[in-house]
Design a protein around this motif. Structure first.
Motif, short mmCIF file in Angstrom:
data_model
loop_
_atom_site.label_atom_id
_atom_site.label_comp_id
_atom_site.label_asym_id
_atom_site.label_seq_id
_atom_site.Cartn_x
_atom_site.Cartn_y
_atom_site.Cartn_z
N THR A 174 0.85 -1.19 0.00
CA THR A 174 0.00 0.00 0.00
C THR A 174 0.88 1.24 0.00
O THR A 174 2.05 1.19 0.40
N CYS A 175 0.32 2.35 -0.46
CA CYS A 175 1.11 3.57 -0.63
C CYS A 175 0.37 4.76 -0.06
O CYS A 175 -0.82 4.96 -0.35
N TRP A 176 1.06 5.52 0.77
CA TRP A 176 0.55 6.81 1.22
C TRP A 176 1.23 7.90 0.39
O TRP A 176 2.46 7.91 0.24
N ASP A 226 -7.32 4.03 7.32
CA ASP A 226 -6.49 4.73 8.29
C ASP A 226 -7.35 5.46 9.31
O ASP A 226 -8.43 5.97 8.99
N ARG A 260 -4.25 7.47 0.79
CA ARG A 260 -3.81 6.07 0.84
C ARG A 260 -4.42 5.31 -0.34
O ARG A 260 -5.62 5.40 -0.59
N ASP A 262 -3.95 1.31 -2.31
CA ASP A 262 -3.26 0.05 -2.54
C ASP A 262 -2.60 0.09 -3.91
O ASP A 262 -3.15 0.66 -4.87
#
Length: 376
Positions: A174-176, A226, A260, A262
């Protein structure tokens, strides 16, 4: 007449190229109006050459920040691979450009005649008959044209109807993404940096005089949410062993400016077209962001599709378009997927770092140029 579905980067660039080449088109987008969502994106020289051809390069450059050096480092910012973009600038006319995705889209929209973009038109379904395509929108309205181009992203509704067995793949990461509303320290202004740690990584680049983009990647189950009240503290704990610059970026970013997502791609499909319908960009070949080429490949699609159509205006050119693009694009999709796995290794990462440190600069540049080349 070509109907384009989707006013993302691929759809907008297609409209610009068609405008340049006098190809008749209309563009439909589900959003009610342009929005300012998103984070930073890198545009490599292959994409910038297309935008120059389309006549919008000056507008785009005014909204972004040139990157003259790309650094891959360990978590403490010790370089593993350090690549100057100045040789690429000499070869192609451009180094890499960092820009806010929303500003890029607005720059493209402003260069398209307003009467050719239709907002608040969400695609529902299509029907093909008598060498034409009818699109039915969610509001019940319809439009008919000879050809349809699906540029509606990785979750493409056009693809879902034409190729219902296509599959989106989750990378396990996952990427923020965040945008800090201030500049980097001056020594980092013209650099794109990605730091690799143990199972996690962090990247950053300045987007403009008062914007800096960053991303943080970690292995995770899919579809997690989150708690905004402790998100910054949690990110800080994930990256506690990283360079202090990482913590400065996280702590100085407003919570509403952290998104956020994925990390997913599209499992490669055999065909991008069927009869008078063709997919482009993420709808056809969505890739993970590990090579910074997702948007660039959509932009390349627009260029090559427009050129092929302009050279053969009285025929269906979708097969020729796929033949032109298929090998290159799928190579980038595979390489990007593999790079993501390497970048987020939990075990063996010291060996990984040693290997990357030992790669000759000549080999790094050769691989870089193979991606940056825009071959007609």
């Amino acid at each position: 007449m070509y109907t384009i579905i989707g006013a993302g980067i691929g759809g907008l660039t297609t409209a610009l190229i068609f405008e340049k080449l006098n190809i008749d088109y209309q563009l439909f987008e589900k959003a009610k109006k342009p929005n300012a969502l998103g984070a930073g994106i890198w545009l490599a020289p292959n994409a910038l050459q297309v935008l120059e051809f389309a006549g919008v390069i000056d507008t785009v450059f005014r909204a972004g920040n040139s990157i003259d050096r790309i650094t891959l480092s360990n978590q403490k910012l010790k370089p593993l691979a350090d690549s100057s973009q100045l040789p690429a600038k000499e070869k192609y006319g451009f180094s890499t450009l960092a820009i806010h995705r929303a500003k890029l889209q607005l720059a493209l929209i402003e260069s398209i005649p307003k009467e050719k973009i239709y907002w608040n038109k969400a695609f529902k379904s299509l029907e093909q008959a008598n060498n034409s395509v009818t699109v039915i929108f969610q509001d019940g309205s319809t439009t008919k044209s000879q050809y349809l181009i699906g540029a509606d992203g990785i979750d493409s509704k056009v693809r879902s109807q034409v190729f219902p067995n296509s599959q989106i793949r989750y990378s396990g990461q996952t990427c923020w993404r965040g945008v800090m509303k201030s500049a980097l320290p001056i020594e980092y202004k013209d650099r794109g940096i990605e730091m690799w740690g143990k199972g996690i990584r962090f990247g950053l680049s300045q987007l403009s005089k008062n914007e800096t983009s960053w991303f943080a990647v970690k292995k995770s189950k899919a579809f997690q949410k989150d708690d905004k009240t402790n998100l910054k503290a949690k990110l800080g704990s994930y990256f506690k062993a990283f360079h202090p610059l990482v913590h400065q970026l996280i702590s100085n970013t407003e919570i509403e400016d952290i998104l956020r997502n994925d990390i997913t791609d599209l499992k490669p499909i055999k065909d991008w077209h069927k009869d008078n319908v063709c997919l482009i960009g993420d709808a056809a070949h969505a890739t993970t962001p590990n090579m910074g080429q997702g948007g660039a490949q959509s932009i390349e699609d627009a260029y090559h599709l427009g050129k092929i159509i302009s050279e053969n205006p009285n025929k269906n050119n979708f097969k020729a378009f796929q033949k032109k693009r298929f090998k290159r694009v799928n190579s980038i999709v595979r390489q990007s997927w593999f790079t993501g796995k390497i970048a987020n290794m939990n075990t063996g990462y010291p060996i990984r770092n040693a290997i990357f440190s030992a790669i000759p600069k000549k080999l790094i540049n050769k691989n870089m140029y193979s991606v940056y080349d825009l071959k007609d």
